[in-house]
Design an enzyme around this catalytic site. Structure first.
Site, PDB file in Angstrom:
ATOM      1  N   ASN A   1       0.818  -1.234   0.001  1.00 35.10           N
ATOM      2  CA  ASN A   1      -0.010  -0.108  -0.026  1.00 35.10           C
ATOM      3  C   ASN A   1       0.756   1.382   0.158  1.00 35.10           C
ATOM      4  O   ASN A   1       0.478   2.327   0.248  1.00 35.10           O
ATOM      5  CB  ASN A   1      -0.892   0.066   1.188  1.00 35.10           C
ATOM      6  CG  ASN A   1      -0.426   0.234   2.598  1.00 35.10           C
ATOM      7  OD1 ASN A   1       1.037  -0.039   2.556  1.00 35.10           O
ATOM      8  ND2 ASN A   1      -1.095  -0.029   3.607  1.00 35.10           N
ATOM      9  N   ARG A   2       2.242   1.186  -0.172  1.00 27.89           N
ATOM     10  CA  ARG A   2       3.141   2.207  -0.262  1.00 27.89           C
ATOM     11  C   ARG A   2       3.253   2.890   1.198  1.00 27.89           C
ATOM     12  O   ARG A   2       4.111   3.963   1.126  1.00 27.89           O
ATOM     13  CB  ARG A   2       2.789   3.334  -1.371  1.00 27.89           C
ATOM     14  CG  ARG A   2       2.733   2.410  -2.840  1.00 27.89           C
ATOM     15  CD  ARG A   2       3.100   3.517  -3.871  1.00 27.89           C
ATOM     16  NE  ARG A   2       4.326   4.479  -3.809  1.00 27.89           N
ATOM     17  CZ  ARG A   2       5.543   4.274  -3.888  1.00 27.89           C
ATOM     18  NH1 ARG A   2       6.141   3.110  -4.137  1.00 27.89           N
ATOM     19  NH2 ARG A   2       6.380   5.438  -3.724  1.00 27.89           N
ATOM     20  N   MET A   3       2.816   2.463   2.051  1.00 26.77           N
ATOM     21  CA  MET A   3       3.156   3.053   3.624  1.00 26.77           C
ATOM     22  C   MET A   3       4.185   2.290   4.003  1.00 26.77           C
ATOM     23  O   MET A   3       4.154   1.569   5.164  1.00 26.77           O
ATOM     24  CB  MET A   3       1.872   2.753   4.404  1.00 26.77           C
ATOM     25  CG  MET A   3       0.696   3.567   3.936  1.00 26.77           C
ATOM     26  SD  MET A   3       0.893   5.531   3.998  1.00 26.77           S
ATOM     27  CE  MET A   3       1.101   5.763   5.579  1.00 26.77           C
TER      28      MET A   3
END
Length: 170
Positions: A143-145
């Site tokens: 989720n690119r977190m």
């Protein structure tokens, strides 16, 4: 991957073989007269990237590269295979050469120069220790977190200070 900046402020990256890790830093060896050696002579600040992208992992390092003691360079040089030691004598690393045949000829001449097992370390070849001033551990997430944890310290007169730790936003 090792990044340097030369005397004209031009960056250059290349793959180097990490040959050792200790509490003091990261060890690699090279020809001091190569492009990387020349860059390190005028600007010892470096960056490194170790990526394991299939596992969504990366380590970034910034630091100061310094030549190691000649005895340590000798020890590592003597641990290398004989032909690798011969190659250190036969190649002017990073410098142009007219053909593969010319390079092979230089290697053959070096083989003749050192007919026995003993091959001394050239004065222009040795080890470097990267004393880290920053290490960032990155763990990717779909989720690119991403998780990013950064360790930072100052090095004053060659002596590293204490680490501070912080989380960075992705």
């Amino acid at each position: 991957m090792l990044g340097t900046v030369d005397a004209y402020n031009r960056p250059r990256s290349r793959t180097v073989l990490l040959k050792g890790v200790s509490s003091e830093g990261f060890f690699f060896a090279s020809n001091y007269l190569s492009r990387k050696g020349e860059a390190l002579e005028v600007n010892p600040y470096v960056s490194c990237v170790f990526g394991w992208y299939s596992m969504y992992r990366q380590v970034l390092i910034q630091g100061i590269a310094k030549k190691v003691d000649p005895t340590e360079s000798d020890d590592y040089f003597n641990s290398r295979p004989r032909e690798s030691r011969i190659a250190a004598w036969s190649s002017k690393q990073s410098h142009p050469i007219e053909s593969r045949a010319a390079l092979d000829s230089q290697f053959e001449k070096a083989l003749e120069r050192f007919p026995g097992e003993e091959v001394p370390r050239p004065d222009y070849w040795g080890g470097y220790l990267i004393v880290p001033t920053m290490i960032e551990f990155w763990k990717g997430r779909s989720n690119r977190m991403h998780d990013r944890i950064e360790y930072v310290r100052d090095v004053v007169d060659g002596s590293p200070g204490p680490w501070s730790i912080q989380r960075l936003q992705p």
